[in-house]
Design a protein around this motif. Structure first.
Motif, PDB file in Angstrom:
ATOM      1  N   ALA A  48       1.719  11.959  -0.723  1.00  9.42           N
ATOM      2  CA  ALA A  48       2.102  11.378  -2.020  1.00  9.42           C
ATOM      3  C   ALA A  48       2.526   9.919  -1.852  1.00  9.42           C
ATOM      4  CB  ALA A  48       3.233  12.193  -2.638  1.00  9.42           C
ATOM      5  N   THR A  49       3.256   9.635  -0.768  1.00 11.91           N
ATOM      6  CA  THR A  49       3.733   8.257  -0.576  1.00 11.91           C
ATOM      7  C   THR A  49       2.560   7.328  -0.246  1.00 11.91           C
ATOM      8  OG1 THR A  49       5.807   9.167   0.216  1.00 11.91           O
ATOM      9  CG2 THR A  49       5.418   6.851   0.673  1.00 11.91           C
ATOM     10  N   ALA A  50       1.622   7.827   0.578  1.00  7.84           N
ATOM     11  CA  ALA A  50       0.449   7.001   0.893  1.00  7.84           C
ATOM     12  C   ALA A  50      -0.357   6.750  -0.381  1.00  7.84           C
ATOM     13  CB  ALA A  50      -0.413   7.710   1.941  1.00  7.84           C
ATOM     14  N   ARG A  51      -0.497   7.820  -1.197  1.00  4.78           N
ATOM     15  CA  ARG A  51      -1.298   7.680  -2.425  1.00  4.78           C
ATOM     16  C   ARG A  51      -0.660   6.649  -3.362  1.00  4.78           C
ATOM     17  NH1 ARG A  51      -2.052  12.917  -2.943  1.00  4.78           N
ATOM     18  NH2 ARG A  51      -0.248  13.195  -4.303  1.00  4.78           N
ATOM     19  N   GLN A  52       0.660   6.741  -3.519  1.00  2.00           N
ATOM     20  CA  GLN A  52       1.309   5.787  -4.433  1.00  2.00           C
ATOM     21  C   GLN A  52       1.230   4.358  -3.887  1.00  2.00           C
ATOM     22  OE1 GLN A  52       5.622   5.915  -5.389  1.00  2.00           O
ATOM     23  NE2 GLN A  52       4.933   6.432  -7.449  1.00  2.00           N
ATOM     24  N   SER A  53       1.331   4.217  -2.566  1.00  2.00           N
ATOM     25  CA  SER A  53       1.218   2.872  -1.974  1.00  2.00           C
ATOM     26  C   SER A  53      -0.168   2.291  -2.249  1.00  2.00           C
ATOM     27  CB  SER A  53       1.438   2.931  -0.457  1.00  2.00           C
ATOM     28  OG  SER A  53       2.666   3.518  -0.169  1.00  2.00           O
ATOM     29  N   GLU A  80      -2.175   3.128  -4.732  1.00  2.00           N
ATOM     30  CA  GLU A  80      -2.247   2.807  -6.178  1.00  2.00           C
ATOM     31  C   GLU A  80      -1.602   1.451  -6.454  1.00  2.00           C
ATOM     32  OE1 GLU A  80      -1.749   7.348  -7.718  1.00  2.00           O
ATOM     33  OE2 GLU A  80      -0.264   5.885  -8.411  1.00  2.00           O
ATOM     34  N   LEU A  81      -0.450   1.240  -5.828  1.00  2.00           N
ATOM     35  CA  LEU A  81       0.238  -0.045  -6.033  1.00  2.00           C
ATOM     36  C   LEU A  81      -0.623  -1.192  -5.531  1.00  2.00           C
ATOM     37  CD1 LEU A  81       3.915   0.915  -5.109  1.00  2.00           C
ATOM     38  CD2 LEU A  81       3.157  -0.141  -7.244  1.00  2.00           C
ATOM     39  N   ALA A  82      -1.186  -1.024  -4.329  1.00  2.00           N
ATOM     40  CA  ALA A  82      -2.014  -2.099  -3.759  1.00  2.00           C
ATOM     41  C   ALA A  82      -3.209  -2.378  -4.664  1.00  2.00           C
ATOM     42  CB  ALA A  82      -2.468  -1.712  -2.356  1.00  2.00           C
ATOM     43  N   GLU A  83      -3.817  -1.300  -5.183  1.00  2.21           N
ATOM     44  CA  GLU A  83      -4.990  -1.493  -6.051  1.00  2.21           C
ATOM     45  C   GLU A  83      -4.614  -2.200  -7.354  1.00  2.21           C
ATOM     46  OE1 GLU A  83      -6.500   2.484  -6.121  1.00  2.21           O
ATOM     47  OE2 GLU A  83      -7.746   2.150  -4.319  1.00  2.21           O
ATOM     48  N   ALA A  84      -3.353  -2.022  -7.776  1.00  3.31           N
ATOM     49  CA  ALA A  84      -2.907  -2.690  -9.012  1.00  3.31           C
ATOM     50  C   ALA A  84      -2.545  -4.152  -8.761  1.00  3.31           C
ATOM     51  CB  ALA A  84      -1.709  -1.946  -9.584  1.00  3.31           C
ATOM     52  N   GLY A  85      -2.536  -4.586  -7.500  1.00  2.66           N
ATOM     53  CA  GLY A  85      -2.241  -5.998  -7.215  1.00  2.66           C
ATOM     54  C   GLY A  85      -0.938  -6.217  -6.468  1.00  2.66           C
ATOM     55  N   CYS A  86      -0.290  -5.117  -6.067  1.00  2.00           N
ATOM     56  CA  CYS A  86       0.963  -5.248  -5.318  1.00  2.00           C
ATOM     57  C   CYS A  86       0.625  -5.703  -3.892  1.00  2.00           C
ATOM     58  CB  CYS A  86       1.658  -3.897  -5.314  1.00  2.00           C
ATOM     59  SG  CYS A  86       3.148  -3.857  -4.353  1.00  2.00           S
ATOM     60  N   GLU A  87       1.278  -6.759  -3.425  1.00  2.00           N
ATOM     61  CA  GLU A  87       0.891  -7.335  -2.131  1.00  2.00           C
ATOM     62  C   GLU A  87       1.765  -6.860  -0.972  1.00  2.00           C
ATOM     63  OE1 GLU A  87       1.078 -11.192  -4.324  1.00  2.00           O
ATOM     64  OE2 GLU A  87      -0.518 -11.709  -2.909  1.00  2.00           O
ATOM     65  N   ILE A  88       2.919  -6.292  -1.290  1.00  3.23           N
ATOM     66  CA  ILE A  88       3.822  -5.765  -0.260  1.00  3.23           C
ATOM     67  C   ILE A  88       4.452  -4.502  -0.843  1.00  3.23           C
ATOM     68  CG2 ILE A  88       5.930  -6.222   1.065  1.00  3.23           C
ATOM     69  CD1 ILE A  88       5.293  -9.245   0.766  1.00  3.23           C
ATOM     70  N   ARG A 104      -4.114   3.025   5.932  1.00  3.49           N
ATOM     71  CA  ARG A 104      -5.160   2.255   6.634  1.00  3.49           C
ATOM     72  C   ARG A 104      -6.487   3.020   6.626  1.00  3.49           C
ATOM     73  NH1 ARG A 104      -1.910  -0.923   5.434  1.00  3.49           N
ATOM     74  NH2 ARG A 104      -0.431  -1.950   6.810  1.00  3.49           N
ATOM     75  N   LYS A 105      -6.397   4.364   6.686  1.00  2.61           N
ATOM     76  CA  LYS A 105      -7.629   5.170   6.638  1.00  2.61           C
ATOM     77  C   LYS A 105      -8.385   4.894   5.348  1.00  2.61           C
ATOM     78  CE  LYS A 105      -6.227   9.418   8.644  1.00  2.61           C
ATOM     79  NZ  LYS A 105      -5.926  10.790   8.232  1.00  2.61           N
ATOM     80  N   ALA A 106      -7.627   4.633   4.283  1.00  2.00           N
ATOM     81  CA  ALA A 106      -8.258   4.344   2.981  1.00  2.00           C
ATOM     82  C   ALA A 106      -8.694   2.883   2.895  1.00  2.00           C
ATOM     83  CB  ALA A 106      -7.292   4.671   1.857  1.00  2.00           C
ATOM     84  N   LYS A 107      -8.654   2.183   4.015  1.00  3.35           N
ATOM     85  CA  LYS A 107      -9.071   0.770   4.111  1.00  3.35           C
ATOM     86  C   LYS A 107      -8.204  -0.137   3.232  1.00  3.35           C
ATOM     87  CE  LYS A 107     -13.306   1.432   6.305  1.00  3.35           C
ATOM     88  NZ  LYS A 107     -12.686   2.423   7.171  1.00  3.35           N
TER      89      LYS A 107
END
Ligand code: SF4
Length: 672
Positions: A48-53, A55-63, A85-88
């Motif tokens: 769940a934490t990897a998935r939310q991270s 999602e955040l990155a895909e929305a434009g979150c840089e850190i 990282r597996k999800a590139k």
């Protein structure tokens, strides 16, 4: 304190900060402002934490920041990182640490940055009162050095950066006893840690000074920058208003705090903290970051040499004489809370629509009324409509403000007895003295209050003399300017008035239709405009009246104006909620709970209620609250009065009712 915190308060010039890397992302220097957020999942739920991270990155979150409340959670960060990282997705990760040096030491192995809170990394907060002698204080600093050094050395060895993240509500007892619960205490708390890191040759540091009160947060960031300048430090800043809550109020508080600092050139990375899905934070943060990049790259040079007479590190309301106007009387200036003028979008000749709109709004919202109605006229043929409004709105509003957009026409209709009084404002403003003199005389003859737009520059002697001798004290506002930013214009105007001993009320207007950045929502963007303009001025003690004029309807304009005043702590009209954004430590559904608490207590004007996710960090962070609702275990809530826990381990289902009982017991309850 004489030192300065920014290159100019009249021009948006970016502060020069050192470049710090967070993994492959560089921030500070001339790098763009980096947008960041934090996960709300349980850190031990790796997927769940990897998935939310992601999602955040895909929305434009840089850190992306993830809480590590213990060593097990810190170990889990390694697996979370692998999944991401597996999800590139290569977004850098930050471990959020409170209290647990062991967790920090473990987390540093797995993530690009570690955040520590100087208030609780090596100190325990017990709200103890104790006097420290200088030598005892020194001993404490030595102990701090011993406890913090291993983490510094590990980060140095592994190439990790670190955030020294001070929170207003979780200062250590040691700092509280010496410096109090103040911006100075916050700044000292961070600098102690930085000095230790520097003594070990480590400088990959980012600083934050968060508070739930934007006024405190602004002062703390300004102060820490000024103090860093004195010590030749140039660490980049992470900006954020903590525990801002949700919805419009949270966006307002964040925009006031973050926006006003960005306008002064401070800030390298930002987090807009919302008690919502963290993905919702990203567009708001991006909009703020885009604005700052535009301000900083603008070529508008300011040639102003006004010497401001404010202390930017301490709140003081600008001195202003009391002026009574309207029927019933509105009292402006002095120490009165700012007045709210509201504009209608209906044309003045549509008197029926305006009267209906006012009737609806004023009956629904007695606590947050329209105190002055702004209408526009373009020709003298609209005088009869004005007269209809002035007769029909008696008792409904105290004042009509006429925005006079006529060209070359001085004639004013006389005020009629038994009607709503009018304040008259020629929208073109005055750059010359003769028309100003004529206008003041006309207003006097016609029986209207004068409102004067002045440019954001020093006042001429003739203008000063006219304003000082006007039979009716005029209200002052800023004439539209493209030379300097609007906040700077008001700062100059406020300074020029005080330098000339003119203590006249200042009206802050949000009316520009600034452009939209790609992808930005119109109303969200206008909310940010208004918050940055009015909020940053009100937090500096400037502003006796405000208006928002571009939200599309009288009701929206009114609501935003009151919410802005509440966010700036300039005028309280409803319950103040402090709510943490939640994180992996949260022990209940914070979003729905905040809504339930809001529904039950949202009518308690002037009461502050904190809803905090966890026992570890909650009590300290809700420094300002009258009542606290804090998660203490799965499905269990503790209730606080101020900083004292008065009820423990209440079942979540009963907790809102028990909170109400407590408010009743404390004599702060009123029936809705
Ligand atoms: S108070 Fe809220 S955001 Fe802060 S650590 Fe606790 S649960 Fe997380």
């Amino acid at each position: 304190m004489a030192f300065s915190y920014c290159a100019s308060r009249f021009q948006s010039l970016r502060r020069k900060s050192r470049v710090v890397s967070v993994g492959h992302i560089q921030l500070g220097g001339r790098h763009p402002i980096r947008v960041q957020s934090m996960t709300t999942t349980d850190t031990l739920d790796i997927q769940a934490t990897a998935r939310q991270s992601i999602e955040l990155a895909e929305a434009g979150c840089e850190i992306v920041r993830i809480t590590a409340p213990n060593v097990r959670a810190a170990e889990a960060l390694g697996q979370i990182r692998e999944e991401i990282r597996k999800a590139k997705v290569d977004v850098p990760l930050v471990a959020d640490i409170h209290f647990m040096p062991n967790a920090a030491m473990e987390a540093a192995k797995h993530v690009e940055k570690v955040r520590v809170n100087p208030g609780n990394y090596a100190d325990r907060k017990k709200f103890q009162i104790r006097e420290y002698t200088d030598s005892q204080y020194e001993e404490e600093l030595e102990r701090l050095h011993e406890e913090f050094s291993p983490l510094v050395l590990r980060c140095k060895e592994l190439g990790r950066s670190m955030r020294i993240g001070t929170n207003h509500g979780s200062l250590s007892d040691r700092i509280m006893n010496r410096f109090g619960d103040t911006p100075r205490g916050m700044a000292e708390s961070a600098l102690e840690f930085i000095r230790i890191a520097e003594s070990l040759g480590y400088r990959d540091i980012i600083l934050s000074m968060k508070a739930s009160n934007p006024k405190v947060m602004i002062q703390a960031y300004r102060l820490v920058v000024a103090m860093m300048n004195e010590e030749k430090m140039d660490y980049p800043l992470h900006l954020g208003v903590t525990e801002a809550g949700d919805g419009e109020d949270a966006r307002i508080k964040s925009a006031i705090g973050i926006g006003s600092l960005l306008l002064d050139g401070l800030g390298d990375t930002i987090r807009v903290s919302l008690t919502e899905d963290p993905v919702a934070e990203i567009p708001v943060a991006q909009d703020l970051a885009n604005r700052a990049q535009e301000w900083w790259s603008s070529n508008n040079k300011s040639d102003l040499e006004v010497k401001e007479n404010i202390d930017p590190f301490t709140y003081t309301r600008r001195t202003c004489q009391e002026i009574k106007l309207g029927q019933p009387h509105l009292s402006l200036g002095d120490k009165k809370p700012p007045t709210v003028f509201v504009s209608t979008h209906f044309p003045t000749f549509d008197t029926a629509a305006i009267i209906k709109e006012i009737a609806q709004v004023q009956t629904q919202s007695k606590d947050v009324p329209v105190e002055g109605l702004i209408v526009r006229i373009r020709t003298s043929s609209e005088f009869s409509s004005l007269q209809t409004l002035a007769q029909s709105l008696v008792g409904a509003i105290p004042l009509i403000i006429v925005e006079d957009e006529r060209e070359n026409d001085d004639e004013l209709p006389p005020a009629k007895p038994g009607c709503v009084p009018m304040a008259w404002h020629p929208s073109a403003g005055f750059t010359e003295e003769a028309p100003l003199a004529r206008f003041l005389a006309f207003c006097d003859q016609a029986g209207h209050y004068p409102i004067i737009s002045l440019p954001g520059r020093e006042l001429s002697d003739g203008t000063v003399a006219l304003l000082a001798c006007s039979p009716k004290s005029p209200l002052i506002t800023l004439a539209p300017t493209d030379k300097i930013h609007t906040v700077a214009g008001y700062r100059v105007l406020a300074t020029s008035l005080s330098l000339n001993q003119l203590s006249l009320p200042l009206w802050i207007r949000t009316r520009e239709k600034d452009r939209l950045f790609p992808g930005a929502d119109y109303f969200s963007a206008r909310l940010l405009d208004a918050s940055i303009l009015s909020g940053s001025l009100l937090c500096d003690g400037i502003g006796d009246l405000i208006s928002v004029e571009n939200m599309g309807s009288l009701d929206r304009n009114r609501r935003l104006a009151y919410n802005l005043l509440q966010g700036s702590r300039a005028r309280v009209s409803k319950t103040e909620f402090v709510a943490c954004p939640s994180c992996g430590r949260t022990l209940f559904d914070l979003q729905s709970t905040t809504q339930r608490v809001r529904q039950a207590t949202g009518h308690l004007k002037g009461v502050t209620i904190a809803v905090m996710g966890c026992i570890v960090n909650g009590p300290g962070e809700m420094a300002d609250a009258d009542f606290g609702y804090v998660g203490s275990g799965p499905g269990k809530i503790d209730l606080y009065v101020g900083k004292n826990r008065v009820k423990s381990a209440i079942t979540e289902n009963d907790a809102v009712d028990r909170l109400i009982d407590l408010i009743v017991e404390e004599g702060k309850w009123i029936d809705p």
